[in-house]
Motif scaffolding. Sequence first.
Motif, short mmCIF file in Angstrom:
data_model
loop_
_atom_site.label_atom_id
_atom_site.label_comp_id
_atom_site.label_asym_id
_atom_site.label_seq_id
_atom_site.Cartn_x
_atom_site.Cartn_y
_atom_site.Cartn_z
N UNK A 325 -11.46 2.63 42.32
CA UNK A 325 -12.67 1.81 42.41
C UNK A 325 -12.41 0.63 43.35
N UNK A 326 -13.47 0.22 44.06
CA UNK A 326 -13.36 -0.87 45.04
C UNK A 326 -14.14 -2.09 44.55
N UNK A 327 -13.58 -3.28 44.81
CA UNK A 327 -14.23 -4.52 44.43
C UNK A 327 -13.98 -5.58 45.51
N UNK A 337 -17.71 -8.13 42.55
CA UNK A 337 -18.71 -7.10 42.86
C UNK A 337 -18.00 -5.78 43.09
N UNK A 338 -18.53 -4.74 42.44
CA UNK A 338 -17.98 -3.40 42.63
C UNK A 338 -18.75 -2.70 43.75
N UNK A 339 -18.00 -1.97 44.61
CA UNK A 339 -18.60 -1.28 45.75
C UNK A 339 -18.47 0.21 45.54
N UNK A 381 -17.25 -12.07 35.50
CA UNK A 381 -18.53 -11.39 35.59
C UNK A 381 -18.49 -10.39 36.70
N UNK A 382 -18.77 -9.11 36.39
CA UNK A 382 -18.68 -8.03 37.37
C UNK A 382 -20.08 -7.51 37.67
N UNK A 383 -20.38 -7.38 38.98
CA UNK A 383 -21.67 -6.85 39.43
C UNK A 383 -21.43 -5.52 40.14
N UNK A 384 -22.41 -4.66 39.99
CA UNK A 384 -22.38 -3.38 40.71
C UNK A 384 -23.17 -3.55 42.00
#
Length: 386
Positions: A325-327, A337-339, A381-384
Amino acid sequence: MAETEGDPEADLDAFLDKFRGPERYEGALSPENWEKEFEKIPMFMKTAPSEIDPKQNPDLACLQSIIFDEEQTLEEQAKSYKNEGNDYFKEKDYKKAVISYTEGLNKKSSDQELNAVLHTNRAAAQFYLGNCRSALDDAIAARKLRPSHLKAIIRGAVCHLELKHFSEAITWCEEGLRIDPKEKKLLETRAKADRLKHTKERDLRKARLQEKKEQAQKDAVFRAIKERNIKLLPVSSEDENVISASLAEMSLDGFSSQSATGSKVCLDENGSLSWPVLFLYPEHGQSDLVSAFHEESRFIDHLMVMFEELPPWDTERKYYPSELELYYEDEEREEIYQICTQSTLLQALQHQRYFVKAGTPIFLVLVKCAPFSKNYFRGKKVHWLK
C-alpha cells in the motif's frame, strides 16, 4: 751525554719523533677522510650551514662578520647580500636566495638601481618557489624604482601569465617589447597569453550560452508544473522565484543515496514531466529512488519492477506488489493519505493536499494488515485518495 731538561735539541728530536711513529699530531686530517674534513674548514667550504652558531663555528662566524662588516656602507652590505643570494640561486636553493635578497633590501640602500635588481632577483626566486603573487609584487616594486628594467618586466609578464591575468600579461609584454622588440621571452609570453585569452573568452561565451539554455529549460519546467496545478514546497521560502530557482537542484536533501545525487524533474520533447520519486520503507529503514518516473506511469507498474525479486532486507518475504500500500504524509495537518497503486503519479501530485518538497515526491510503502502498519497509523488520521 744525558738529556737535560730544557735542551732545545732534545725538544726538537722529541717533536720529530711524533711524526716518525704511528702517533699523529692533534687536529691532523685522517688519511681516509681528509677531503670531507677539508671541506669543514671555513675557508674551503663549498656550502655554508643554514644557521651559524658562533660557539660551534667561531671561525665561520668570524668570516661572516668580515663579509658583512658593519663598517661597510649600506650599499656595500646590500651588494654582498645580493651576491650571496645569487650564489644560492645558482645552487637552486631558492628559499635561502629569498632570505639573502630580503636582507639586502632591508639595508635600505640609496642605490635604487641595486634595489631594483634585488627586487627582480627575489621575484625570480619566489617564482621558482611557486609564489607567483609575491614574485609579481617584487616585479612591480622593481619597475617603480626603474620603469625600464627589462628583467623586471619579463618577470612580471610571466607571473601575470601564471596567475591567468592574460590581458595584464599582454600589456606588460607590449611595454617590454617597446624597449627590446626582439626579446624572445616576451614574444613567446605575449603569444601564449593572447592564445589563452581567446580560449578563456570563448569558454566564457559557451558557459553563458549554456547557462541561458538551462535557465530556459528551468522556466519551461516551472510553467509545466504550474499548468498542472502541482504545488511546490520550497525548503525555506514561499516566494515563487525561489521555488523556480530550486528546481535546478532537485536533489534528495537528507538522504545519502549516491544514485540520487543530481536527480531532477525533466520536461521531454512531448511536454511530459518525469520526476525523481523516492519510496520509503519505514518498517526496515530502507528506500528506493526512481530517478525518472513519468507522470502518466502507474505506481503498480514501478512496484512490479522494483519487487520482481524480493529485496534481501525483506527477511519475512512479504513485500509482494499485490500486498503493498502507498501513502503520503501531510506534515502541516499531520494526516496521512492512502494512494491507489493503480493511479498515476500525476493524479497523486495533483491532489489538493500534496506538496512536492525540494523537487522530489516522496511516498511511504507499507504491507497490508502487517502489525507494523497498524502501529504506524495508530493515532493518525488516514484518508483514502480517490
